[in-house]
Motif scaffolding. Sequence first.
Motif, PDB file in Angstrom:
ATOM      1  N   GLN A   1       3.415   6.947  -6.632  1.00 50.10           N
ATOM      2  CA  GLN A   1       2.819   8.278  -6.915  1.00 50.10           C
ATOM      3  C   GLN A   1       3.362   9.363  -6.307  1.00 50.10           C
ATOM      4  O   GLN A   1       3.442  10.472  -7.056  1.00 50.10           O
ATOM      5  CB  GLN A   1       1.136   8.182  -6.517  1.00 50.10           C
ATOM      6  CG  GLN A   1       0.507   7.099  -6.877  1.00 50.10           C
ATOM      7  CD  GLN A   1       0.207   6.938  -8.446  1.00 50.10           C
ATOM      8  OE1 GLN A   1      -0.240   8.054  -8.986  1.00 50.10           O
ATOM      9  NE2 GLN A   1       0.578   5.920  -8.944  1.00 50.10           N
ATOM     10  N   LEU A   2       3.746   9.713  -5.426  1.00 53.45           N
ATOM     11  CA  LEU A   2       4.503  10.704  -4.761  1.00 53.45           C
ATOM     12  C   LEU A   2       5.808  11.071  -5.363  1.00 53.45           C
ATOM     13  O   LEU A   2       6.166  12.187  -5.834  1.00 53.45           O
ATOM     14  CB  LEU A   2       4.977  10.500  -3.199  1.00 53.45           C
ATOM     15  CG  LEU A   2       3.733  10.722  -2.350  1.00 53.45           C
ATOM     16  CD1 LEU A   2       4.099  10.154  -0.877  1.00 53.45           C
ATOM     17  CD2 LEU A   2       2.885  11.937  -2.493  1.00 53.45           C
ATOM     18  N   ILE A   3       6.375   9.948  -5.774  1.00 53.80           N
ATOM     19  CA  ILE A   3       7.598  10.044  -6.405  1.00 53.80           C
ATOM     20  C   ILE A   3       7.529  10.751  -8.003  1.00 53.80           C
ATOM     21  O   ILE A   3       8.325  11.663  -8.500  1.00 53.80           O
ATOM     22  CB  ILE A   3       8.420   8.935  -6.744  1.00 53.80           C
ATOM     23  CG1 ILE A   3       9.349   8.408  -5.436  1.00 53.80           C
ATOM     24  CG2 ILE A   3       9.609   8.967  -7.936  1.00 53.80           C
ATOM     25  CD1 ILE A   3       9.754   7.113  -5.178  1.00 53.80           C
ATOM     26  N   ASN A   4       6.374  10.365  -8.562  1.00 45.99           N
ATOM     27  CA  ASN A   4       6.179  10.706  -9.994  1.00 45.99           C
ATOM     28  C   ASN A   4       5.488  11.948 -10.001  1.00 45.99           C
ATOM     29  O   ASN A   4       5.455  12.597 -11.237  1.00 45.99           O
ATOM     30  CB  ASN A   4       5.340   9.522 -10.693  1.00 45.99           C
ATOM     31  CG  ASN A   4       5.897   8.313 -11.053  1.00 45.99           C
ATOM     32  OD1 ASN A   4       7.331   8.452 -11.167  1.00 45.99           O
ATOM     33  ND2 ASN A   4       5.231   7.047 -11.017  1.00 45.99           N
ATOM     34  N   ASN A   5       4.954  12.633  -8.973  1.00 44.54           N
ATOM     35  CA  ASN A   5       4.038  13.647  -9.070  1.00 44.54           C
ATOM     36  C   ASN A   5       4.507  14.980  -8.117  1.00 44.54           C
ATOM     37  O   ASN A   5       4.176  15.929  -8.552  1.00 44.54           O
ATOM     38  CB  ASN A   5       2.685  13.445  -9.020  1.00 44.54           C
ATOM     39  CG  ASN A   5       2.264  12.522 -10.037  1.00 44.54           C
ATOM     40  OD1 ASN A   5       1.880  12.960 -11.029  1.00 44.54           O
ATOM     41  ND2 ASN A   5       1.815  11.206  -9.662  1.00 44.54           N
ATOM     42  N   TRP A   6       5.232  14.484  -7.159  1.00 47.21           N
ATOM     43  CA  TRP A   6       5.429  15.503  -6.101  1.00 47.21           C
ATOM     44  C   TRP A   6       6.992  15.885  -5.747  1.00 47.21           C
ATOM     45  O   TRP A   6       7.298  16.787  -5.000  1.00 47.21           O
ATOM     46  CB  TRP A   6       5.008  15.104  -4.707  1.00 47.21           C
ATOM     47  CG  TRP A   6       3.275  15.110  -4.623  1.00 47.21           C
ATOM     48  CD1 TRP A   6       2.462  15.152  -5.480  1.00 47.21           C
ATOM     49  CD2 TRP A   6       2.464  15.204  -3.415  1.00 47.21           C
ATOM     50  NE1 TRP A   6       1.414  15.231  -5.112  1.00 47.21           N
ATOM     51  CE2 TRP A   6       1.104  15.176  -3.744  1.00 47.21           C
ATOM     52  CE3 TRP A   6       2.607  15.221  -2.142  1.00 47.21           C
ATOM     53  CZ2 TRP A   6       0.141  15.358  -3.124  1.00 47.21           C
ATOM     54  CZ3 TRP A   6       1.812  15.274  -1.162  1.00 47.21           C
ATOM     55  CH2 TRP A   6       0.440  15.419  -1.480  1.00 47.21           C
ATOM     56  N   THR A   7       7.870  15.158  -6.648  1.00 41.79           N
ATOM     57  CA  THR A   7       9.141  15.473  -6.143  1.00 41.79           C
ATOM     58  C   THR A   7       9.897  16.312  -7.055  1.00 41.79           C
ATOM     59  O   THR A   7       9.348  16.654  -8.049  1.00 41.79           O
ATOM     60  CB  THR A   7       9.979  13.797  -6.174  1.00 41.79           C
ATOM     61  OG1 THR A   7       9.808  13.544  -7.534  1.00 41.79           O
ATOM     62  CG2 THR A   7       9.586  13.051  -4.946  1.00 41.79           C
ATOM     63  N   VAL A   8      11.083  16.730  -6.665  1.00 42.43           N
ATOM     64  CA  VAL A   8      12.003  17.596  -7.737  1.00 42.43           C
ATOM     65  C   VAL A   8      12.086  16.871  -8.896  1.00 42.43           C
ATOM     66  O   VAL A   8      11.782  17.696 -10.136  1.00 42.43           O
ATOM     67  CB  VAL A   8      13.422  17.749  -7.154  1.00 42.43           C
ATOM     68  CG1 VAL A   8      14.341  18.675  -7.945  1.00 42.43           C
ATOM     69  CG2 VAL A   8      13.322  18.403  -5.569  1.00 42.43           C
ATOM     70  N   GLY A   9      12.210  15.600  -9.246  1.00 40.00           N
ATOM     71  CA  GLY A   9      12.283  14.877 -10.444  1.00 40.00           C
ATOM     72  C   GLY A   9      11.122  15.038 -11.090  1.00 40.00           C
ATOM     73  O   GLY A   9      11.313  14.681 -12.374  1.00 40.00           O
ATOM     74  N   ALA A  10      10.008  15.316 -10.842  1.00 38.41           N
ATOM     75  CA  ALA A  10       8.912  15.333 -11.327  1.00 38.41           C
ATOM     76  C   ALA A  10       8.845  16.477 -12.319  1.00 38.41           C
ATOM     77  O   ALA A  10       8.212  16.806 -13.386  1.00 38.41           O
ATOM     78  CB  ALA A  10       7.668  15.520 -10.571  1.00 38.41           C
ATOM     79  N   PHE A  11       9.642  17.414 -12.019  1.00 38.38           N
ATOM     80  CA  PHE A  11       9.695  18.822 -12.625  1.00 38.38           C
ATOM     81  C   PHE A  11      11.276  19.074 -13.484  1.00 38.38           C
ATOM     82  O   PHE A  11      11.241  19.698 -14.306  1.00 38.38           O
ATOM     83  CB  PHE A  11       9.434  20.052 -11.761  1.00 38.38           C
ATOM     84  CG  PHE A  11       8.143  19.778 -11.201  1.00 38.38           C
ATOM     85  CD1 PHE A  11       7.151  20.070 -11.729  1.00 38.38           C
ATOM     86  CD2 PHE A  11       8.250  19.279  -9.799  1.00 38.38           C
ATOM     87  CE1 PHE A  11       5.811  19.939 -10.897  1.00 38.38           C
ATOM     88  CE2 PHE A  11       7.203  18.997  -9.234  1.00 38.38           C
ATOM     89  CZ  PHE A  11       6.037  19.366  -9.791  1.00 38.38           C
TER      90      PHE A  11
ATOM     91  N   ASP B   1       0.808  -0.963  -0.094  1.00 36.21           N
ATOM     92  CA  ASP B   1      -0.288  -0.027   0.043  1.00 36.21           C
ATOM     93  C   ASP B   1       0.928   1.336   0.152  1.00 36.21           C
ATOM     94  O   ASP B   1       0.665   2.158  -0.785  1.00 36.21           O
ATOM     95  CB  ASP B   1      -0.798  -0.090   1.253  1.00 36.21           C
ATOM     96  CG  ASP B   1      -2.107  -1.113   1.332  1.00 36.21           C
ATOM     97  OD1 ASP B   1      -2.350  -1.550   0.207  1.00 36.21           O
ATOM     98  OD2 ASP B   1      -2.347  -1.504   2.225  1.00 36.21           O
ATOM     99  N   PHE B   2       1.962   1.071   0.846  1.00 37.51           N
ATOM    100  CA  PHE B   2       2.938   2.498   1.157  1.00 37.51           C
ATOM    101  C   PHE B   2       3.684   2.536  -0.369  1.00 37.51           C
ATOM    102  O   PHE B   2       4.121   3.517  -0.457  1.00 37.51           O
ATOM    103  CB  PHE B   2       3.594   2.331   2.187  1.00 37.51           C
ATOM    104  CG  PHE B   2       2.742   2.664   3.747  1.00 37.51           C
ATOM    105  CD1 PHE B   2       2.385   3.940   3.730  1.00 37.51           C
ATOM    106  CD2 PHE B   2       2.634   1.607   4.590  1.00 37.51           C
ATOM    107  CE1 PHE B   2       1.856   4.146   4.856  1.00 37.51           C
ATOM    108  CE2 PHE B   2       1.822   1.986   5.838  1.00 37.51           C
ATOM    109  CZ  PHE B   2       1.601   3.260   5.732  1.00 37.51           C
TER     110      PHE B   2
END
Length: 272
Positions: free
Chosen positions: A169-179, A162-163
């Motif tokens: 999801q967080l890595i793909n959308n909320w991290t520095v690397g997402a941008f 689950d985690f």
Amino acid sequence: MDGGVLDECEANADVLLSDTMDQYRTFQMCERLLHSPAKLANQLLFQIPPHRQAMLIERYYAFDDAFIREILGKKLSKGTKKDLDDISTKTGVTLKSCRRQFDNFKRVFKVVEELKGPLVENIRQHFLLSDKLARDYAAIVFFANNRFETGKKKLQYLTFQDFAFCAGQLINNWTVGAFDNMVEDMDVDLDKEFLQELKELKVLITDKDLLDQHKSLVCTALRGKAKAFTEMEANFKNLSRNLVNIATKLTNTKDVRDFFIDLVEKVIVKLQ
């Protein structure tokens, strides 16, 4: 021996014992190479076919979900390692296995935390792991770096997978690397500018017209796709307010650590 296989091979118990002892000695000698799996393929001392090398690496870096669930989000330090005796007793995983798994987590963390490029790909390249195992390790590194609280009683029903899904999801959308996909810590650190921009979501709970528009768009997107759609639609105003309140506080380190507690208390419980 009991099954008669030795008779078919025309071998005896002494040969079997000798061969088994040889395998243990061989593993003890080549274990250090597993700490840097790429070295296993380039060494000449042990004649191990590529497919067996891959199997050996994958099994060596495999871990027990019960074990990682106990240390997920904790700092991979000597302090946590001292608790392995208790964790071994609690999970039923042998202490030796707990130590191997912990050392593997720490080793991967140290190697990839400062590398540029995608986290999963870096783990896959440096440790030659399968895509699934590399993604699981990426989740472990991500949680260890951000120190998310996962051990509270109200979170115990959530599994490691689950985690791990949430981490993806967080890595793909909320991290520095997402941008920006070529910065250090790209998939490890949450993007501070993005978290700051979340404060602008307050308008969704202060402007009735925007709230209604938001509800319409969300319901249109989720109708027929979400199991809890009816409950979500009926409680949309409260859920939206709670989610926005969680989002606008994520510039605070403690609120980031309590992210999953807040989601369970203020969102998931409301849908049950």
